[in-house]
Design an enzyme around this catalytic site. Structure first.
Site, PDB file in Angstrom:
ATOM      1  N   ASN A 229     -16.930  19.375 -28.224  1.00  0.00           N
ATOM      2  CA  ASN A 229     -17.485  20.374 -27.473  1.00  0.00           C
ATOM      3  C   ASN A 229     -18.155  19.386 -26.253  1.00  0.00           C
ATOM      4  OD1 ASN A 229     -16.952  22.733 -29.059  1.00  0.00           O
ATOM      5  ND2 ASN A 229     -18.564  22.029 -30.520  1.00  0.00           N
ATOM      6  N   LYS A 306     -10.878  19.241 -26.637  1.00  0.00           N
ATOM      7  CA  LYS A 306     -10.705  20.331 -27.393  1.00  0.00           C
ATOM      8  C   LYS A 306     -10.834  21.509 -26.181  1.00  0.00           C
ATOM      9  CE  LYS A 306     -13.772  23.182 -30.295  1.00  0.00           C
ATOM     10  NZ  LYS A 306     -14.849  23.406 -31.061  1.00  0.00           N
ATOM     11  N   GLU A 310     -13.159  28.166 -29.529  1.00  0.00           N
ATOM     12  CA  GLU A 310     -14.370  28.459 -29.744  1.00  0.00           C
ATOM     13  C   GLU A 310     -15.245  28.552 -28.367  1.00  0.00           C
ATOM     14  OE1 GLU A 310     -15.364  27.093 -34.240  1.00  0.00           O
ATOM     15  OE2 GLU A 310     -15.406  25.414 -32.625  1.00  0.00           O
ATOM     16  N   ARG A 355      -6.212  34.105 -39.092  1.00  0.00           N
ATOM     17  CA  ARG A 355      -6.865  32.836 -38.407  1.00  0.00           C
ATOM     18  C   ARG A 355      -5.922  31.565 -38.946  1.00  0.00           C
ATOM     19  NH1 ARG A 355     -12.987  30.311 -38.438  1.00  0.00           N
ATOM     20  NH2 ARG A 355     -12.418  27.949 -38.485  1.00  0.00           N
ATOM     21  N   LYS A 379      -6.143  19.438 -37.708  1.00  0.00           N
ATOM     22  CA  LYS A 379      -6.957  19.370 -38.822  1.00  0.00           C
ATOM     23  C   LYS A 379      -6.104  19.423 -40.346  1.00  0.00           C
ATOM     24  CE  LYS A 379     -11.279  21.451 -36.976  1.00  0.00           C
ATOM     25  NZ  LYS A 379     -12.298  22.281 -37.349  1.00  0.00           N
ATOM     26  N   ASP A 384     -10.549  25.061 -41.858  1.00  0.00           N
ATOM     27  CA  ASP A 384     -11.736  24.290 -41.025  1.00  0.00           C
ATOM     28  C   ASP A 384     -12.445  23.324 -42.194  1.00  0.00           C
ATOM     29  OD1 ASP A 384     -13.585  23.235 -39.334  1.00  0.00           O
ATOM     30  OD2 ASP A 384     -14.863  24.981 -39.115  1.00  0.00           O
ATOM     31  N   GLU A 406      -6.397  14.707 -38.275  1.00  0.00           N
ATOM     32  CA  GLU A 406      -8.046  14.801 -38.341  1.00  0.00           C
ATOM     33  C   GLU A 406      -8.774  15.143 -39.675  1.00  0.00           C
ATOM     34  OE1 GLU A 406     -11.489  17.159 -35.814  1.00  0.00           O
ATOM     35  OE2 GLU A 406      -9.514  17.390 -35.357  1.00  0.00           O
ATOM     36  N   GLU A 412     -19.691  18.513 -43.633  1.00  0.00           N
ATOM     37  CA  GLU A 412     -20.077  19.857 -42.911  1.00  0.00           C
ATOM     38  C   GLU A 412     -20.002  20.869 -44.326  1.00  0.00           C
ATOM     39  OE1 GLU A 412     -18.907  23.070 -39.639  1.00  0.00           O
ATOM     40  OE2 GLU A 412     -17.975  21.114 -39.652  1.00  0.00           O
ATOM     41  N   HIS A 540     -14.266  29.055 -47.364  1.00  0.00           N
ATOM     42  CA  HIS A 540     -15.357  29.735 -46.032  1.00  0.00           C
ATOM     43  C   HIS A 540     -16.138  30.505 -46.602  1.00  0.00           C
ATOM     44  CE1 HIS A 540     -16.243  29.088 -42.168  1.00  0.00           C
ATOM     45  NE2 HIS A 540     -15.159  28.743 -41.433  1.00  0.00           N
ATOM     46  N   TRP A 562     -15.365  34.671 -38.128  1.00  0.00           N
ATOM     47  CA  TRP A 562     -16.526  33.955 -38.629  1.00  0.00           C
ATOM     48  C   TRP A 562     -17.459  34.472 -39.777  1.00  0.00           C
ATOM     49  CZ3 TRP A 562     -19.217  33.615 -32.841  1.00  0.00           C
ATOM     50  CH2 TRP A 562     -18.313  32.632 -32.156  1.00  0.00           C
TER      51      TRP A 562
END
Length: 724
Positions: A229, A306, A310, A355, A379, A384, A406, A412, A540, A562
């Site tokens: 980001n 990126k 997002e 997604r 990824k 995620d 990745e 996280e 998630h 989300w």
């Protein structure tokens, strides 16, 4: 320029000399304390009676100091390092071009297997006498060979008949730092960013050198310094000067610097009105900017991007596509042999498709259209970085585009730096997965190392877990995830068992009574976190924003994907996300063999069951339990596994200093508390739909669902800064 190089080299030498005085945890797996009493001690001392080290470059001087310090500390004696290769040499460290004919005659064919970064560690006979040889085609190979030799000695491996020929199977082995210019770290759980931008370029922090040493020791050769980001300021002259100082430090350890490029930089720092990649003025701006960077950093690696993800700007803002954006930057970098790493982590707020399907849909149609110096970074899974995901379907779909893996080393979604979770077990699971792209045996590892499609360039990236904490990673065992990532980036076919064994022996002791139970604990720790967070394919269901703790009830965020309720879809009928043809049909993105396997709840591996199927609460699992009972028992099993980890650590106390023991046991007790929190909060919430009692053997929650839903963590570490 020469004076700056001297300063960097001086700091490097001082770093190595002071290493033995470093506090516990700081030395990582590189501690050079005296080796334990060993059957190999005499052997090591014999081989180091007279050492010849070719040190005719700055990198080789650094490598020589690394070896000298390491050997002297481990063997407890001063060593004779000679300037000339002679008949008395017992350890020879030199490139191919410096070896004498009698040595080359016996090993010349080995050099063809090394490329530019590989090395040989081999016992040879010279005039009837055993000599230990470390050789390579390049300075980089010598540096890696030195670190590997020291590691072998640290872990007490016999060298008397060694014949090790090793070279990396992947070209770009990169750490992605999600570090911001204000020194916060997105998803960082080990303190602040290492990069002290205020003091750079004049002040070279000791940590920069020690960080470079650690990376070189496991073969990492690239670093992206800043958050994906991105902040466009990193591309301004003031910051390029600071980046240059870091690049000067890293160069002697074989590490290239990459930067994250904010796609809107031509507007934000360039004064243009557009960032359209097909606009001539925009192209000129990027060409000029790249030229400016290479003038200061001749070995600059390139850009990590990126875009259109997002909320980040990208080519789609101008009606263009990913190929247009990536190729525009690739054209600017191509004259300098720089690379573009274009992330495939995309999902749109304007697309109500599952997604898990969106990245595949956006990128697969562009296969073969990217320039040769573009890698698409994917990824490991399609959502995620969850504790468990099936491999990303893109790895089985793009033959003409280099795909760069990745992984996320920072934890996280696996308990931050509080939980002991050995992630190489996760990495290995993904790399060993079979895509069936060219029939059985088409593993993800073969996609990544380029062997499946003969890619010209290959890469693996890991989102770093490193910060200013004394021990670098927050949790002592999180160091093993950094180490393990580097080893798998070098060789994607290594087993997590081998990696755990190496790390324990290098970090703690080679005593089997310690190594074996601790290794067993590490190898089971990833499955434990899956059990107490996301059993049977749930995913998630983390609390919002910070991803700290459970939040399966969250349903009020602005985008459907989300919200955890989007992923588990629990209702009175059952639970799980239907990705078969009766649902989102995400299974169609896999090869036919996998699609058939995954579409049937009776044949799909049960660890992915609820990832692909919405099933009734009374659905019968393979062990005979109902789905409800099976979920509850998995949560309880995860808690029991953490309890067993505590017992294992307590039994190992006699091998540890008081500080080492106490730090980990306190963290394990937090992990146990939080594992119970996950179990109780999730089961209470899902119980509102299942309307079933907890099965025998599952502890009853001590709090109410309302209590768990009321918990707030506004200052949890690693949250994305507002300015992003």
């Amino acid at each position: 320029m020469k004076s700056l190089k001297f300063i960097v080299l001086f700091f490097a030498v001082i770093s190595i000399q002071l290493q033995a005085q470093s506090p516990d945890g700081y030395d990582l797996w590189l501690g050079n304390s005296a080796i334990e009493v060993s059957e190999f001690e005499k052997e090591y001392k014999t081989f180091t009676t007279s050492v010849y080290f070719q040190s005719d470059s700055e990198m080789l001087t650094v490598a020589e100091q690394e070896m000298k310090n390491g050997l002297e500390k481990m063997l407890g004696q001063s060593l004779d390092f000679t300037k000339e290769l002679n008949s008395n040499s017992t350890l020879i460290v030199a490139k191919k071009n410096a070896l004498k004919t009698e040595i080359l005659n016996s090993i010349s064919s080995d050099f063809d297997k090394l490329g530019e970064e590989g090395f040989i560690i081999k016992t040879i006979k010279v005039k009837g006498r055993k000599v230990l040889l470390v050789s390579a085609n390049s300075d980089n190979g010598i540096l890696y060979g030195v670190f590997r030799l020291l590691h072998l000695m640290r872990t007490q491996v016999s060298l008397s008949e060694i014949n090790l020929i090793d070279a990396p199977k992947v070209d770009i082995r990169m750490l992605n730092h999600w570090d911001n210019l204000d020194r916060t770290v997105e998803r960082g759980y080990a303190g602040f960013s290492l990069w002290n931008w205020q003091k750079l370029p004049e002040y070279i922090d000791q940590r920069y050198i020690d960080y470079a040493r650690a990376n070189a020791s496991i073969g990492i050769n690239a670093v992206s310094l800043t958050n994906v980001n991105a902040n466009a300021l990193i591309l301004t002259p003031m910051y390029i000067e600071k980046v240059k100082a870091l690049a000067n430090v890293f160069r002697n350890y074989g590490i290239k610097v990459y930067l994250t490029a904010r796609f809107s930089a031509p507007i934000e720092i360039g004064g243009l009105e557009t960032a359209d990649p097909l606009n001539a003025s925009v192209q000129t701006w990027w060409n000029t900017k790249v030229s400016e960077i290479y003038k200061e950093i001749p070995d600059f690696g390139g850009f990590l991007v990126k875009a259109n993800s997002e909320g980040q700007p990208g080519p789609q803002n101008y009606g263009r596509n990913h190929v247009d954006g990536a190729n525009m930057l690739a054209t600017a970098l191509s004259p300098y042999k720089g690379n573009v790493i274009w992330r495939a982590f995309v999902y749109s707020e304007h697309d109500d498709t599952d997604r898990a399907k969106q990245a595949y849909a956006e990128f697969v149609p562009y296969d073969g259209r990217f320039k040769d110096n573009v890698l698409v970074q994917v990824k490991n899974g399609a959502i995620d970085f969850q504790p468990r995901e099936p491999f990303h379907p893109m790895f089985g779909a793009m033959e003409k585009t280099p795909l760069m893996m990745e992984f996320q080393i920072t934890q996280e979604y696996t308990g931050f730096s509080t939980h002991l979770v050995f992630l190489p077990k996760l990495f290995e699971e993904v790399l060993d997965s079979d895509t069936y792209q060219k029939g059985k045996g088409s593993t993800v590892a073969k996609v990544i190392d380029g062997s499946l499609h003969n890619n010209k360039i290959t890469g693996v990236a890991g989102v770093a877990n490193i910060g200013t904490d004394l021990n670098w990673t927050g949790h002592p065992f999180a160091q093993a995830n950094w180490y393990g990532f580097g080893r798998l980036a070098w060789d994607p076919y290594l087993s997590s068992n081998t990696i755990a064994d190496e790390w324990i022996k290098a970090t703690y002791t080679t005593n089997k009574e310690f190594v074996e139970p601790i290794k067993k604990m590490m190898l089971s720790s990833r499955e434990a976190v899956v059990n107490y967070m996301d059993p049977l394919g749930l995913h998630h269901i983390f609390d919002t924003g910070h991803h700290y703790g459970p939040g399966p009830w969250v349903n009020n965020l602005s985008r459907p994907d989300w919200n955890p309720v989007y992923y588990h879809k629990a209702d009175t009928e059952g639970i799980g996300f239907d990705r078969t043809p009766s649902g989102s049909n995400a299974t169609e993105q896999y090869a036919k063999e996998i699609e058939k396997l995954y579409n049937n709840p009776k044949t799909i591996p049960e660890e992915y069951l609820l990832w692909f199927h919405h099933l009734p609460w009374d659905y019968k699992l393979k062990n005979g339990h109902t789905l409800w009972d099976g979920i509850a028992l998995k949560y309880q099993e995860g808690v029991h596994q953490v309890e067993a980890m505590i017992t294992t650590w307590e039994n190992a106390k006699s091998f540890l200093s008081e500080e080492e023991f106490n730090e980990v046991v306190m963290l394990l007790k937090i992990q146990l508390k939080e594992a119970k929190w996950w179990r109780d909060a999730c089961l209470l919430y899902f119980q509102t739909f299942s309307q079933r009692e907890l099965p025998e053997g599952v502890e009853k929650p001590k709090e109410t669902l309302e209590y768990y839903q009321s918990l707030k963590f506004p200052f949890a570490p690693g949250i994305r800064p507002r300015w992003n």
